[in-house]
Design an enzyme around this catalytic site. Structure first.
Site, PDB file in Angstrom:
ATOM      1  CB  CYS A  17      60.400  40.089  73.952  1.00  0.00           C
ATOM      2  SG  CYS A  17      60.400  38.668  74.785  1.00  0.00           S
ATOM      3  CB  CYS A  23      62.557  33.362  72.770  1.00  0.00           C
ATOM      4  SG  CYS A  23      60.702  32.707  72.640  1.00  0.00           S
ATOM      5  CB  CYS A  26      59.929  37.298  68.093  1.00  0.00           C
ATOM      6  SG  CYS A  26      58.264  37.376  68.626  1.00  0.00           S
ATOM      7  CB  CYS A 105      54.528  35.308  75.063  1.00  0.00           C
ATOM      8  SG  CYS A 105      54.555  35.081  73.221  1.00  0.00           S
ATOM      9  CD  GLN A 229      44.710  31.198  58.202  1.00  0.00           C
ATOM     10  OE1 GLN A 229      45.536  31.771  58.490  1.00  0.00           O
ATOM     11  NE2 GLN A 229      44.570  30.245  57.201  1.00  0.00           N
ATOM     12  CE1 TYR A 258      47.509  20.474  48.814  1.00  0.00           C
ATOM     13  CE2 TYR A 258      46.640  22.217  47.407  1.00  0.00           C
ATOM     14  CZ  TYR A 258      47.496  20.838  47.622  1.00  0.00           C
ATOM     15  OH  TYR A 258      48.115  20.454  46.601  1.00  0.00           O
ATOM     16  CD  GLU A 279      42.852  19.534  55.130  1.00  0.00           C
ATOM     17  OE1 GLU A 279      43.155  20.569  54.591  1.00  0.00           O
ATOM     18  OE2 GLU A 279      43.483  18.871  55.938  1.00  0.00           O
ATOM     19  CG  ASP A 327      45.847  28.458  52.386  1.00  0.00           C
ATOM     20  OD1 ASP A 327      47.013  28.831  52.416  1.00  0.00           O
ATOM     21  OD2 ASP A 327      45.119  28.800  53.451  1.00  0.00           O
ATOM     22  CB  CYS A 354      52.499  29.904  54.711  1.00  0.00           C
ATOM     23  SG  CYS A 354      52.569  28.094  54.285  1.00  0.00           S
TER      24      CYS A 354
HETATM   25  C1  LIG Z   1      47.746  26.306  54.937  1.00  0.00           C
HETATM   26  S1  LIG Z   1      46.632  25.219  55.539  1.00  0.00           S
HETATM   27  C2  LIG Z   1      45.041  25.757  54.701  1.00  0.00           C
HETATM   28  C3  LIG Z   1      44.121  26.324  55.730  1.00  0.00           C
HETATM   29  C4  LIG Z   1      42.830  26.519  55.316  1.00  0.00           C
HETATM   30  N1  LIG Z   1      42.682  27.483  54.327  1.00  0.00           N
HETATM   31  C5  LIG Z   1      42.117  27.256  56.429  1.00  0.00           C
HETATM   32  O1  LIG Z   1      42.252  28.312  56.677  1.00  0.00           O
HETATM   33  O2  LIG Z   1      41.530  26.317  57.313  1.00  0.00           O
HETATM   34  C6  LIG Z   1      47.027  23.746  54.264  1.00  0.00           C
HETATM   35  C7  LIG Z   1      46.186  22.667  54.613  1.00  0.00           C
HETATM   36  O3  LIG Z   1      46.433  21.387  53.674  1.00  0.00           O
HETATM   37  C8  LIG Z   1      46.251  20.183  54.098  1.00  0.00           C
HETATM   38  N2  LIG Z   1      47.017  19.383  53.545  1.00  0.00           N
HETATM   39  C9  LIG Z   1      48.263  19.057  53.402  1.00  0.00           C
HETATM   40  N3  LIG Z   1      48.678  18.302  52.411  1.00  0.00           N
HETATM   41  C10 LIG Z   1      47.590  17.852  51.768  1.00  0.00           C
HETATM   42  C11 LIG Z   1      47.306  17.140  50.727  1.00  0.00           C
HETATM   43  N4  LIG Z   1      48.153  16.600  50.151  1.00  0.00           N
HETATM   44  N5  LIG Z   1      46.083  17.158  50.008  1.00  0.00           N
HETATM   45  C12 LIG Z   1      45.095  17.826  50.878  1.00  0.00           C
HETATM   46  N6  LIG Z   1      45.142  18.631  51.849  1.00  0.00           N
HETATM   47  C13 LIG Z   1      46.483  18.620  52.432  1.00  0.00           C
HETATM   48  C14 LIG Z   1      46.575  20.600  55.462  1.00  0.00           C
HETATM   49  O4  LIG Z   1      46.081  19.506  56.360  1.00  0.00           O
HETATM   50  C15 LIG Z   1      46.104  21.718  56.147  1.00  0.00           C
HETATM   51  O5  LIG Z   1      44.833  21.795  56.566  1.00  0.00           O
END
Ligand SMILES: C[S@@+](CC[C@H](N)C(=O)[O-])C[C@H]1O[C@@H](n2cnc3c(N)ncnc32)[C@H](O)[C@@H]1O
Length: 397
Positions: A17, A23, A26, A105, A229, A258, A279, A327, A354
């Site tokens: 790139c 940038c 990356c 990009c 995602q 989450y 969530e 997650d 992550c």
């Molecule tokens: C990595 S993403 C998970 C995405 C999900 N697995 C999906 O594929 O749609 C983390 C999520 O946690 C939520 N989040 C952050 N803090 C939180 C909390 N204290 N309690 C519940 N959810 C929370 C965020 O809004 C976000 O949607």
């Protein structure tokens, strides 16, 4: 800062790139892909061993992404400059005040690059005013592109400081003429100072207010402000891994902590009795409920709120779960949320992370609370960047 390279590493490759080095998008293009994978795998191992004091576990080989470039289904570009000199692109690394005029990009598809070029051409030809952060004057602020990799749908979201539908309608029509698969062009209005590509009101300029995307056999409606995602093909593989890690036999209650817009919940719902998703973002919960209905999935309950508050309530109501999938965001679990998870005492925990550092911290806590770490598999969701995803499977000892 590196001034010169005297002896290049055998893993150094020419970055394809032209913006590489400037940038902020990356940072690893100069490292060959196998070396990027080894670097990420090592970070996961180091974190778990040093920060989590985890010893006796299997580190499975990192799952490479099917595409090292062109994998992103969403890109957010900033508009700057103005008049005939409008620039649209990504920020320079660590410089939020400098925007590169990103003509192409490499992380997005050629159709998305064609849309980016057309927005720039239209903005320049029509001399559309560009928002100025200092004075608060001007119109254009951000351009976010989305693409359904499995459906071919495309979306352009123009984020502007005012609901100037009249000026932007012809731009939207030109975009659809240039890339006919553009199913949605929307205008999101952000009149506030905060430099975020999210609006408080939305106008549909052409087509629908959403695109559709598929993961496995579940269809998702993705709106301009929905979380989804960003690497569709690798998300499918990540979620297949999660599903295998859950070892469902059909009768289980599963908790998806989450849960975002419910991708994991909806994919697991076919294999178990019931899924509860928790969530905090109510818009994401609304999307999850809508997506469940659209796919005729009726064994998911999505609850809005923080895990540390909602999970203890569920436990008090007598809900038990054999399997928990979590997650969390980069910060990992809040201590009270982890305490509630331990109180629930599921037989299996599938932790999708992550951030290897917070994964290691939380795994360390779970090990002290009677769980055993069986295996961890890093997954490369974002080639060319330092971001690392990993799935960890824990079992109650
Ligand atoms: C990595 S993403 C998970 C995405 C999900 N697995 C999906 O594929 O749609 C983390 C999520 O946690 C939520 N989040 C952050 N803090 C939180 C909390 N204290 N309690 C519940 N959810 C929370 C965020 O809004 C976000 O949607």
């Amino acid at each position: 800062m590196i001034e010169s390279v005297t002896v290049p590493s055998p893993h150094r490759v020419p970055a394809p790139c032209p913006y590489f080095g400037r940038c902020g998008g990356c940072r690893l293009q100069h490292l060959d892909y196998p070396a990027q994978l080894r670097f990420k795998e090592k970070q996961v191992r180091d974190c778990l061993e040093r920060l989590g004091a985890a010893a006796d576990f299997e580190l499975r080989p990192i799952l490479p992404a099917p595409n090292a470039y062109g994998y992103r289904n969403k890109m957010e570009f900033t508009v700057a400059g103005g008049g005939g000199a409008t620039v649209i692109g990504l920020h320079e690394a660590d410089r939020y005040d400098v925007v590169l005029d990103t003509e192409r990009c490499l992380l997005q598809s050629e159709a998305m690059n064609a849309l980016l070029a057309e927005v720039r051409r239209q903005a320049r030809e029509r001399a559309l005013a560009v928002y100025d952060q200092e004075s608060g004057q001007g119109l254009l602020r951000f351009v976010t592109l989305r693409e359904g990799r499995r459906t071919g749908d495309r979306m352009v979201n123009i984020v502007a400081a005012a609901p100037d539908v009249e000026s932007l309608q012809p731009v939207a029509e030109a975009l659809v003429a240039q890339v006919p698969s553009t199913a949605s062009v929307v205008l999101n209005v952000n009149a506030k100072k905060a430099a975020v590509a999210v609006g408080t009101e939305e106008h549909v300029l052409v087509g629908r207010d959403h695109i559709t995307e598929r993961l496995d056999d579940v269809t998702f409606q993705v709106s301009a402000n929905s979380f989804f995602q960003t690497n569709t093909l690798q998300a499918e593989r990540l979620f297949t891994l999660v599903e295998q890690a859950c070892e469902l036999t059909g009768g289980e209650t599963v908790l998806d902590l989450y849960s975002g817009t419910g991708a994991i919940s909806l994919l697991l719902a076919r294999r178990c009795r019931h899924v509860y998703g928790i969530e905090v973002a109510t818009a994401a919960v609304d999307d999850a409920i809508r997506n469940a209905r659209a796919n005729a999935i009726d064994n998911c309950t999505f609850l809005a709120g923080e895990v540390r508050h909602v999970l203890p309530t569920l436990i008090r109501e007598g809900v038990t779960a054999a399997v928990v999938v979590a997650d969390p965001p980069r910060a990992g679990f809040h201590p009270k949320a982890l305490q509630a998870l331990v109180a629930l005492a599921p037989a299996r925990i599938v932790y999708v992370s992550c951030n290897p550092a917070t994964l290691a911290r939380d795994v360390g806590d779970l090990l002290r609370q009677g769980y055993r770490l069986e295996w961890v598999q890093p997954v490369d969701m974002f080639p060319q960047t330092p971001h690392i995803e990993a799935v960890a499977r824990l079992r109650r000892a």
